[in-house]
Write an enzyme that holds these catalytic residues in place. Structure first.
Site, PDB file in Angstrom:
ATOM      1  N   CYS A  82       3.434  31.380 -58.364  1.00  0.00           N
ATOM      2  CA  CYS A  82       4.095  30.070 -58.243  1.00  0.00           C
ATOM      3  C   CYS A  82       3.308  29.140 -57.319  1.00  0.00           C
ATOM      4  O   CYS A  82       3.185  27.952 -57.591  1.00  0.00           O
ATOM      5  CB  CYS A  82       5.503  30.210 -57.663  1.00  0.00           C
ATOM      6  SG  CYS A  82       6.437  31.623 -58.249  1.00  0.00           S
ATOM      7  N   ASP A  83       2.825  29.657 -56.204  1.00  0.00           N
ATOM      8  CA  ASP A  83       2.326  28.784 -55.136  1.00  0.00           C
ATOM      9  C   ASP A  83       0.828  28.888 -54.864  1.00  0.00           C
ATOM     10  O   ASP A  83       0.294  28.107 -54.071  1.00  0.00           O
ATOM     11  CB  ASP A  83       3.073  29.112 -53.826  1.00  0.00           C
ATOM     12  CG  ASP A  83       4.566  28.885 -53.972  1.00  0.00           C
ATOM     13  OD1 ASP A  83       4.938  27.979 -54.730  1.00  0.00           O
ATOM     14  OD2 ASP A  83       5.355  29.615 -53.353  1.00  0.00           O
ATOM     15  N   CYS A 116       5.529  34.437 -53.761  1.00  0.00           N
ATOM     16  CA  CYS A 116       5.078  34.326 -55.159  1.00  0.00           C
ATOM     17  C   CYS A 116       3.736  33.624 -55.280  1.00  0.00           C
ATOM     18  O   CYS A 116       3.658  32.394 -55.253  1.00  0.00           O
ATOM     19  CB  CYS A 116       6.145  33.597 -55.977  1.00  0.00           C
ATOM     20  SG  CYS A 116       5.662  33.367 -57.698  1.00  0.00           S
TER      21      CYS A 116
END
Ligand code: NAP
Length: 315
Positions: free
Chosen positions: A139-140, A136
């Site tokens: 997300c990261d 992701c």
């Protein structure tokens, strides 16, 4: 088990599940939605959704899911956390088995989506989640500011992840096993022409290098045409090679194909061999897999459930 029998239980809170909730809610069925480990589904990990009709400027994936959730709530949808581990359809009302409880339901809509697939190469599992390997970028991605990263895959997801990562990373290697991207032309053109993205064609990952259980220091890749191996000096590895449908708990009630996706019956994309149990979204569609097609299937499943229940209860 509580004595309560739900009119409709919707399993999953992605586009398909929440659209089914809006429709069954508006039909006064007071739907219960079961929320699994990833509330909102895959769209919550997408940055900008540019192709959902009605949003000419695009909309943030997380925001879109929040909107759907609110819209479903407005029509009487209730939400509970819980992952379904099995279903018993041998008698009606049906029983959904969760880890800690059972729920009786007159109709069920399975909209469980699909989970990211991993490559299985050495080092991937050991360095997954917070240690450098992830699925992701949204997300990261921000953790990799001014670092080099690699994305594995050649579809729209891989192109999208790579493009998103250019906001943070100093360089993004896009590692694909063939010499052209499967992604839509617009995404492929954007990725291949981006100055920060370096294509690594005809190549597969061999191993993720790094300090075990700690951090990534590189991705070893092999060129399939020359068999030459090299290590890309990356700190982050983003795997974007497709998905595995979350259908296992429902296999006794609905047929699946060899990849695990629910298969359509002769008459409908959303009906299954079990009357009153419907499927919608990515768990039942490995062809289109779009937010809007998932929403469309959620709508179909809701209408089928409502009509079937009305007939059954008037019989
Ligand atoms: P996908 O289209 O199935 O692409 C998976 C990619 O991973 C393919 O390029 C495949 O290679 C590669 N791959 C599969 N297994 C591999 C392995 N073991 N090792 C190395 N590479 C492997 O999946 P996706 O990109 O997740 O997209 C899924 C669907 O969502 C598609 O319909 C896509 O259009 C849609 N989507 C749309 C958007 C958008 O419109 N913005 C964004 C994301 C996703 P091959 O090409 O050789 O098969």
């Amino acid at each position: 088990m509580s004595d309560k029998v739900e009119n409709v239980v919707i399993v999953g809170t992605g586009c398909a599940g929440l659209t089914a909730a809006i429709y069954t809610g508006r039909a006064n069925l007071n739907p219960l939605v079961l929320e699994g480990v990833m509330p909102g589904g895959q769209l919550t990990t997408t940055s900008e959704v540019e192709n959902f009709p009605g949003f000419p400027e695009g909309i943030d994936g997380y925001q879109l899911m929040q909107n759907l959730r609110k819209q479903a709530e407005k029509f009487g949808t209730r939400y509970e956390s819980g992952s379904v581990v099995g279903v018993d359809t041998s008698s009606w009302p049906y029983t959904l088995q969760l880890a800690d409880r059972a729920i009786k339901a007159k109709t069920i809509i399975v909209a469980t989506g699909a989970s990211p697939r991993l490559t299985g190469v050495p080092g991937e599992k050991e360095l997954y989640g917070g240690k450098g390997v992830t699925t992701c970028a949204t997300c990261d991605g921000a953790f990799y500011r001014n670092m080099e990263v690699a994305v594995i895959g050649g579809g729209d997801s891989a192109a999208e992840e790579a493009l998103f990562l250019t906001r943070f990373a100093s360089k993004v290697y896009l590692v694909h096993r063939r010499d052209s991207l499967r992604a839509s032309k617009i995404m492929a053109d954007r990725a291949t022409s981006h100055p920060k993205i370096q294509m690594v064609w005809d190549s597969v990952p061999v191993s993720v290098e790094g300090v075990p259980e700690d951090s990534v220091s590189g991705l070893k890749v092999k060129n399939l045409k020359t068999n030459a191996e090299s290590v890309l000096p990356v700190k982050g590895v983003f795997v974007a090679i497709g998905h595995i449908p979350n259908t296992a708990p429902f296999k006794s009630a609905a047929d699946t194909d060899e990849e695990g996706y629910f298969v359509p019956t002769a008459h409908s994309q959303v009906k299954t061999k079990t009357a009153g149990l419907y499927v919608a979204g990515d768990c039942a569609d490995h062809h289109y897999r779009q937010a809007i097609t998932a929403a469309g299937m959620g709508c179909q499943a809701a209408i089928e459930a409502e009509r079937w229940l009305a007939e059954k209860e008037s019989a």
